[in-house]
Design a protein around this motif. Structure first.
Motif, PDB file in Angstrom:
ATOM      1  N   VAL A 187       3.021 -22.496  33.148  1.00  0.00           N
ATOM      2  CA  VAL A 187       3.867 -22.305  31.933  1.00  0.00           C
ATOM      3  C   VAL A 187       5.220 -21.987  31.948  1.00  0.00           C
ATOM      4  O   VAL A 187       5.875 -21.247  31.042  1.00  0.00           O
ATOM      5  N   THR A 188       5.645 -22.370  33.376  1.00  0.00           N
ATOM      6  CA  THR A 188       7.161 -22.033  33.667  1.00  0.00           C
ATOM      7  C   THR A 188       8.071 -22.098  32.433  1.00  0.00           C
ATOM      8  O   THR A 188       9.041 -21.587  32.240  1.00  0.00           O
ATOM      9  N   HIS A 189       7.934 -23.517  31.744  1.00  0.00           N
ATOM     10  CA  HIS A 189       8.784 -24.058  31.008  1.00  0.00           C
ATOM     11  C   HIS A 189       8.499 -23.745  29.516  1.00  0.00           C
ATOM     12  O   HIS A 189       9.275 -24.287  28.770  1.00  0.00           O
ATOM     13  N   ARG A 190       7.635 -23.194  29.339  1.00  0.00           N
ATOM     14  CA  ARG A 190       6.965 -22.465  27.779  1.00  0.00           C
ATOM     15  C   ARG A 190       7.721 -21.242  27.494  1.00  0.00           C
ATOM     16  O   ARG A 190       8.151 -20.611  28.247  1.00  0.00           O
ATOM     17  N   GLN A 191       7.996 -21.208  26.165  1.00  0.00           N
ATOM     18  CA  GLN A 191       8.611 -20.115  25.469  1.00  0.00           C
ATOM     19  C   GLN A 191       7.694 -19.065  25.669  1.00  0.00           C
ATOM     20  O   GLN A 191       8.001 -17.677  25.458  1.00  0.00           O
ATOM     21  N   ALA A 192       6.255 -19.352  25.277  1.00  0.00           N
ATOM     22  CA  ALA A 192       5.374 -18.171  25.319  1.00  0.00           C
ATOM     23  C   ALA A 192       4.424 -18.363  26.412  1.00  0.00           C
ATOM     24  O   ALA A 192       4.168 -19.632  26.706  1.00  0.00           O
ATOM     25  N   ARG A 193       3.833 -17.178  27.036  1.00  0.00           N
ATOM     26  CA  ARG A 193       3.244 -17.524  28.469  1.00  0.00           C
ATOM     27  C   ARG A 193       2.045 -16.574  28.366  1.00  0.00           C
ATOM     28  O   ARG A 193       1.624 -15.997  29.596  1.00  0.00           O
ATOM     29  N   ARG A 194       1.288 -16.222  27.252  1.00  0.00           N
ATOM     30  CA  ARG A 194       0.368 -15.356  27.327  1.00  0.00           C
ATOM     31  C   ARG A 194      -0.837 -16.003  26.388  1.00  0.00           C
ATOM     32  O   ARG A 194      -0.519 -16.639  25.475  1.00  0.00           O
ATOM     33  N   ALA A 195      -2.054 -15.720  26.761  1.00  0.00           N
ATOM     34  CA  ALA A 195      -3.224 -16.017  26.105  1.00  0.00           C
ATOM     35  C   ALA A 195      -4.379 -15.168  26.567  1.00  0.00           C
ATOM     36  O   ALA A 195      -4.303 -14.413  27.420  1.00  0.00           O
ATOM     37  N   ALA A 196      -5.645 -15.306  25.644  1.00  0.00           N
ATOM     38  CA  ALA A 196      -6.703 -14.329  26.161  1.00  0.00           C
ATOM     39  C   ALA A 196      -7.654 -15.392  26.946  1.00  0.00           C
ATOM     40  O   ALA A 196      -8.462 -16.325  25.981  1.00  0.00           O
ATOM     41  N   LEU A 197      -7.687 -15.196  27.950  1.00  0.00           N
ATOM     42  CA  LEU A 197      -8.374 -16.112  28.989  1.00  0.00           C
ATOM     43  C   LEU A 197      -9.561 -15.424  29.658  1.00  0.00           C
ATOM     44  O   LEU A 197      -9.629 -14.329  30.030  1.00  0.00           O
ATOM     45  N   ALA A 198     -10.670 -16.229  29.620  1.00  0.00           N
ATOM     46  CA  ALA A 198     -12.059 -15.553  30.235  1.00  0.00           C
ATOM     47  C   ALA A 198     -11.720 -15.575  31.641  1.00  0.00           C
ATOM     48  O   ALA A 198     -11.117 -16.208  32.152  1.00  0.00           O
ATOM     49  N   PRO A 199     -12.493 -14.618  32.224  1.00  0.00           N
ATOM     50  CA  PRO A 199     -12.591 -14.576  33.778  1.00  0.00           C
ATOM     51  C   PRO A 199     -12.909 -15.815  34.546  1.00  0.00           C
ATOM     52  O   PRO A 199     -13.474 -16.762  33.948  1.00  0.00           O
ATOM     53  N   GLY A 200     -12.385 -15.921  35.672  1.00  0.00           N
ATOM     54  CA  GLY A 200     -12.754 -17.009  36.592  1.00  0.00           C
ATOM     55  C   GLY A 200     -11.830 -18.602  36.231  1.00  0.00           C
ATOM     56  O   GLY A 200     -11.114 -18.583  35.420  1.00  0.00           O
ATOM     57  N   SER A 201     -12.927 -19.428  36.643  1.00  0.00           N
ATOM     58  CA  SER A 201     -12.602 -20.913  35.983  1.00  0.00           C
ATOM     59  C   SER A 201     -13.534 -21.630  35.306  1.00  0.00           C
ATOM     60  O   SER A 201     -14.170 -22.649  35.733  1.00  0.00           O
ATOM     61  N   PRO A 202     -13.554 -21.198  33.910  1.00  0.00           N
ATOM     62  CA  PRO A 202     -14.670 -21.744  33.144  1.00  0.00           C
ATOM     63  C   PRO A 202     -14.566 -23.190  32.848  1.00  0.00           C
ATOM     64  O   PRO A 202     -13.357 -24.014  33.002  1.00  0.00           O
ATOM     65  N   VAL A 203     -16.027 -23.799  32.939  1.00  0.00           N
ATOM     66  CA  VAL A 203     -15.990 -25.458  32.513  1.00  0.00           C
ATOM     67  C   VAL A 203     -16.453 -25.321  31.060  1.00  0.00           C
ATOM     68  O   VAL A 203     -17.717 -24.797  31.253  1.00  0.00           O
ATOM     69  N   LEU A 204     -15.950 -26.030  30.130  1.00  0.00           N
ATOM     70  CA  LEU A 204     -16.575 -26.030  29.036  1.00  0.00           C
ATOM     71  C   LEU A 204     -18.050 -26.505  28.464  1.00  0.00           C
ATOM     72  O   LEU A 204     -18.844 -25.546  28.112  1.00  0.00           O
ATOM     73  N   GLY A 205     -18.471 -27.559  29.459  1.00  0.00           N
ATOM     74  CA  GLY A 205     -19.704 -27.935  29.373  1.00  0.00           C
ATOM     75  C   GLY A 205     -20.693 -26.952  29.795  1.00  0.00           C
ATOM     76  O   GLY A 205     -21.883 -26.579  29.428  1.00  0.00           O
ATOM     77  N   GLU A 206     -20.245 -26.455  30.982  1.00  0.00           N
ATOM     78  CA  GLU A 206     -21.290 -25.465  31.657  1.00  0.00           C
ATOM     79  C   GLU A 206     -21.520 -24.478  30.881  1.00  0.00           C
ATOM     80  O   GLU A 206     -22.454 -23.389  30.487  1.00  0.00           O
ATOM     81  N   ALA A 207     -20.231 -23.848  30.099  1.00  0.00           N
ATOM     82  CA  ALA A 207     -20.243 -22.385  29.326  1.00  0.00           C
ATOM     83  C   ALA A 207     -21.109 -22.743  27.945  1.00  0.00           C
ATOM     84  O   ALA A 207     -21.745 -21.870  27.662  1.00  0.00           O
TER      85      ALA A 207
END
Length: 353
Positions: free
Chosen positions: A43-63
């Motif tokens: 997100v280096t070139h984005r104006q906003a750089r925050r979000a509410a992210l789940a822990p780890g590296s979730p995969v949608l199908g698995e979740a």
């Protein structure tokens, strides 16, 4: 009024606060936002750089597979017809293919921020009409670079890194992960097999305002019609509603329109209001199901979610906001509201079990 009551008997949740409804509710009622730096993609070139992210590296199908397993296990059922709300892009469709293989092809909803609300309304209608005894509704969105970039380029994301619904100084929304599954079934069927009823979906309403491709009707007329439809289906009057989990994202125009909708329906003194998006972020297609889970658990606990990110009153947003939490209350009925681009609106009316 429906002839068959629609019960919620199972919930499975993944959010920025981890697995389950417990951590999510605790964050909501204490007003502890889950926003942090985005490290899932650049997100280096984005104006906003925050979000509410789940822990780890979730995969949608698995979740999605995990929350469906949890919801059906809590309900004590093997499965049922599946309605799924998700992104409509090919990548997401491919990721969700294992979900359809395990749980059935079902119906897919891709109607942006009211997708899951529409799916719940359809599921409830099927059950209330006696066409199905049970329906599974699942929805998932994980913050990803393409949508983040589009919202950022459109200046829709809050530059100060906080979602501030209904507050003075609010500057936009923040995205958040949400993967949720709900088991809905005939209350009579659930009780016959000894299942615990978590809550009842007593009413639902949908309406469009057709005002603008991405702006709500300033008078909130579409959302007001959806709320009235939900009240009518449940045979309730506005004064019986004890809490509203608002759609409010922190967008100046959308929040104002929602306030007008609430005053149209409830008059000068609407019931207590907050937006749980202020804590878990906007999960797009999954938002309505994530917020339904918060609302169900709020009714069960007797604690109302806090409207986090508050800086001060906005004269155009005169509401009884839940600001100091946890606020203890015992509402019998609550509304969970959602709106989307294109003027689509949904209202889900939830009754305590």
């Amino acid at each position: 009024m429906t002839g068959i009551r629609v019960a919620v008997t199972g919930l499975g949740v993944r959010s920025a606060f981890g697995a389950g409804t417990g951590p999510l509710l605790a964050a909501a009622v204490h007003g502890r936002p889950g926003f942090g730096p985005v490290d899932r993609f650049d997100v280096t070139h984005r104006q906003a750089r925050r979000a509410a992210l789940a822990p780890g590296s979730p995969v949608l199908g698995e979740a999605l597979t995990a929350v469906l397993a949890e919801a059906t296990a809590q309900a004590g059922v093997p499965g049922g017809p599946l309605l799924l709300a998700r992104h409509g892009d090919p990548v997401t469709a491919a990721d969700c293919a294992p979900v359809h293989e395990r749980w059935g092809s079902g119906r897919v909803y891709i109607g942006a921020c009211v997708a899951a609300g529409t799916a719940v309304a359809d599921a409830a209608a099927l059950i209330a009409a006696g066409r199905q005894d049970r329906v599974l509704v699942a929805a998932g969105y994980l913050v990803e670079p393409d949508t983040f970039a589009v919202f950022d380029a459109g200046r829709a994301l809050a530059r100060d890194g906080e979602a501030r619904p209904f507050s003075a100084g609010r500057s936009g929304l923040l995205l958040g992960d949400g993967v949720v599954a709900v088991v809905l079934e005939s209350e009579a069927v659930a009780l016959r097999r000894g299942a615990e009823v978590l809550a009842v979906v007593a009413g639902w309403g949908r309406a469009g305002d057709g005002y603008h491709v991405c702006r709500p009707a300033p008078d909130g007329s579409g959302l007001a019609r959806a709320i009235r439809a939900a009240l009518g289906r449940a045979a309730l009057t506005p004064d019986q509603i004890g809490y509203v989990n608002a759609n409010a994202t922190g967008s100046p125009l959308a929040d104002q329109a929602e306030v007008r909708a609430l005053h149209t329906v409830f008059g000068p003194t609407p019931p207590p209001v907050s937006s749980s998006k202020s804590v878990h972020g906007h999960a797009l297609e999954a938002s309505a199901l994530l917020e339904l889970a918060v609302t169900v658990e709020s009714l069960r606990s007797g604690l109302l979610p806090v409207n986090a990110g508050w800086l001060g009153p906005d004269p155009d947003c005169a509401l009884d906001l839940v600001l100091a939490g946890p606020r203890r209350a015992g509402p019998r009925y609550a509304l969970s509201l959602n709106s989307a681009f294109g003027g689509a609106n949904t209202a889900l009316l939830v009754a305590a079990a």
